[in-house]
Scaffold this motif. Sequence first.
Motif, PDB file in Angstrom:
ATOM      1  N   HIS A   1      -1.351   0.302 -13.912  1.00 23.11           N
ATOM      2  CA  HIS A   1      -0.215   0.866 -13.177  1.00 23.11           C
ATOM      3  C   HIS A   1      -0.070   0.148 -11.832  1.00 23.11           C
ATOM      4  O   HIS A   1       1.030  -0.252 -11.448  1.00 23.11           O
ATOM      5  N   HIS A   2      -1.177  -0.040 -11.122  1.00 18.26           N
ATOM      6  CA  HIS A   2      -1.141  -0.735  -9.827  1.00 18.26           C
ATOM      7  C   HIS A   2      -0.722  -2.194  -9.987  1.00 18.26           C
ATOM      8  O   HIS A   2       0.018  -2.729  -9.149  1.00 18.26           O
TER       9      HIS A   2
ATOM     10  N   SER B   1      -5.210   3.385 -14.361  1.00 20.14           N
ATOM     11  CA  SER B   1      -4.548   3.212 -13.063  1.00 20.14           C
ATOM     12  C   SER B   1      -4.481   1.755 -12.625  1.00 20.14           C
ATOM     13  O   SER B   1      -3.532   1.358 -11.953  1.00 20.14           O
ATOM     14  N   HIS B   2      -5.477   0.920 -13.008  1.00 17.85           N
ATOM     15  CA  HIS B   2      -5.413  -0.472 -12.564  1.00 17.85           C
ATOM     16  C   HIS B   2      -4.215  -1.205 -13.181  1.00 17.85           C
ATOM     17  O   HIS B   2      -3.626  -2.080 -12.535  1.00 17.85           O
TER      18      HIS B   2
ATOM     19  N   LEU C   1       3.006  -2.235 -10.388  1.00 19.27           N
ATOM     20  CA  LEU C   1       3.674  -1.977  -9.111  1.00 19.27           C
ATOM     21  C   LEU C   1       3.618  -3.193  -8.183  1.00 19.27           C
ATOM     22  O   LEU C   1       4.594  -3.497  -7.489  1.00 19.27           O
ATOM     23  N   GLN C   2       2.493  -3.893  -8.171  1.00 20.47           N
ATOM     24  CA  GLN C   2       2.382  -5.078  -7.318  1.00 20.47           C
ATOM     25  C   GLN C   2       3.374  -6.155  -7.764  1.00 20.47           C
ATOM     26  O   GLN C   2       4.021  -6.793  -6.939  1.00 20.47           O
TER      27      GLN C   2
ATOM     28  N   SER D   1       0.836  -1.217   0.000  1.00 18.33           N
ATOM     29  CA  SER D   1       0.000   0.000   0.000  1.00 18.33           C
ATOM     30  C   SER D   1       0.861   1.253   0.000  1.00 18.33           C
ATOM     31  O   SER D   1       0.567   2.223  -0.710  1.00 18.33           O
TER      32      SER D   1
ATOM     33  N   LEU E   1       2.219   1.715  -3.516  1.00 21.09           N
ATOM     34  CA  LEU E   1       1.197   2.241  -4.428  1.00 21.09           C
ATOM     35  C   LEU E   1       0.962   3.733  -4.186  1.00 21.09           C
ATOM     36  O   LEU E   1       0.832   4.504  -5.138  1.00 21.09           O
ATOM     37  N   ASP E   2       0.930   4.130  -2.913  1.00 21.91           N
ATOM     38  CA  ASP E   2       0.714   5.547  -2.582  1.00 21.91           C
ATOM     39  C   ASP E   2       1.896   6.422  -2.998  1.00 21.91           C
ATOM     40  O   ASP E   2       1.722   7.562  -3.420  1.00 21.91           O
TER      41      ASP E   2
ATOM     42  N   ASN F   1       3.940   5.915  -5.487  1.00 23.90           N
ATOM     43  CA  ASN F   1       4.226   5.874  -6.918  1.00 23.90           C
ATOM     44  C   ASN F   1       2.953   6.024  -7.748  1.00 23.90           C
ATOM     45  O   ASN F   1       2.540   5.083  -8.434  1.00 23.90           O
ATOM     46  N   PRO F   2       2.334   7.187  -7.717  1.00 23.28           N
ATOM     47  CA  PRO F   2       1.141   7.365  -8.561  1.00 23.28           C
ATOM     48  C   PRO F   2       1.533   7.330 -10.036  1.00 23.28           C
ATOM     49  O   PRO F   2       2.680   7.578 -10.399  1.00 23.28           O
TER      50      PRO F   2
END
Length: 196
Positions: free
Chosen positions: A35-36, A32-33, A39-40, A16, A19-20, A22-23
């Motif tokens: 991008h997330h 955005s999904h 990142l995951q 979390s 994710l916060d 690295n917008p």
Amino acid sequence: MVSPLASAAPQPSALSKLLDANPAPPTSPHPSHLHHLALQIAHNLRYQHNWTDVRLHFHVQGSDDAFPRPLITGLPPQRLYVHPDEQIALLQRQKDEGKTGMPEVHPEREWVLPTHLREKWSLRRFGEVFDKVSLVPPANGGKDVFGEKVNGYMANGHAKVNEWRTTKRLLLATLDDDSTIVYYIVHDGIVKPRQN
């Protein structure tokens, strides 16, 4: 009276926080999904598989041409793929030197394609990705996710090129709903099978 522990909010997880912190950049052409998702998977590569110099790429390097989705590059702790002809040459060199077994080989930067298990992938979609990636991932560029220094397998900002790397490849990273991630090596076209 309410216990202070009962009213305290839980601390955000490491993922979390990532994710916060690295917008998606305002210039990113991706939702955005995606991008997330990238990142995951980057978080998993860094903290579960010990990859270094993990970077997110939104555009083809030196161009405004966007990738079909954010891609990841990074350096695994050990080589993921040894070309069968390279394997034969390495074993022959070991034999000529009176040694046995496979020698240590330096890791190579890899492309990683973040996907979710529920997505439907076709050869056309893979082809769209392979059309945009380079044979060897760039050693610079992209967004440095974890703020690390570039590791020693680089020369003048460029990845050392393995003469046996003649076909584009990427690591297909597939995330399931339970956060399990599986990885598969995917080549662009037909390649000679590995020797066991």
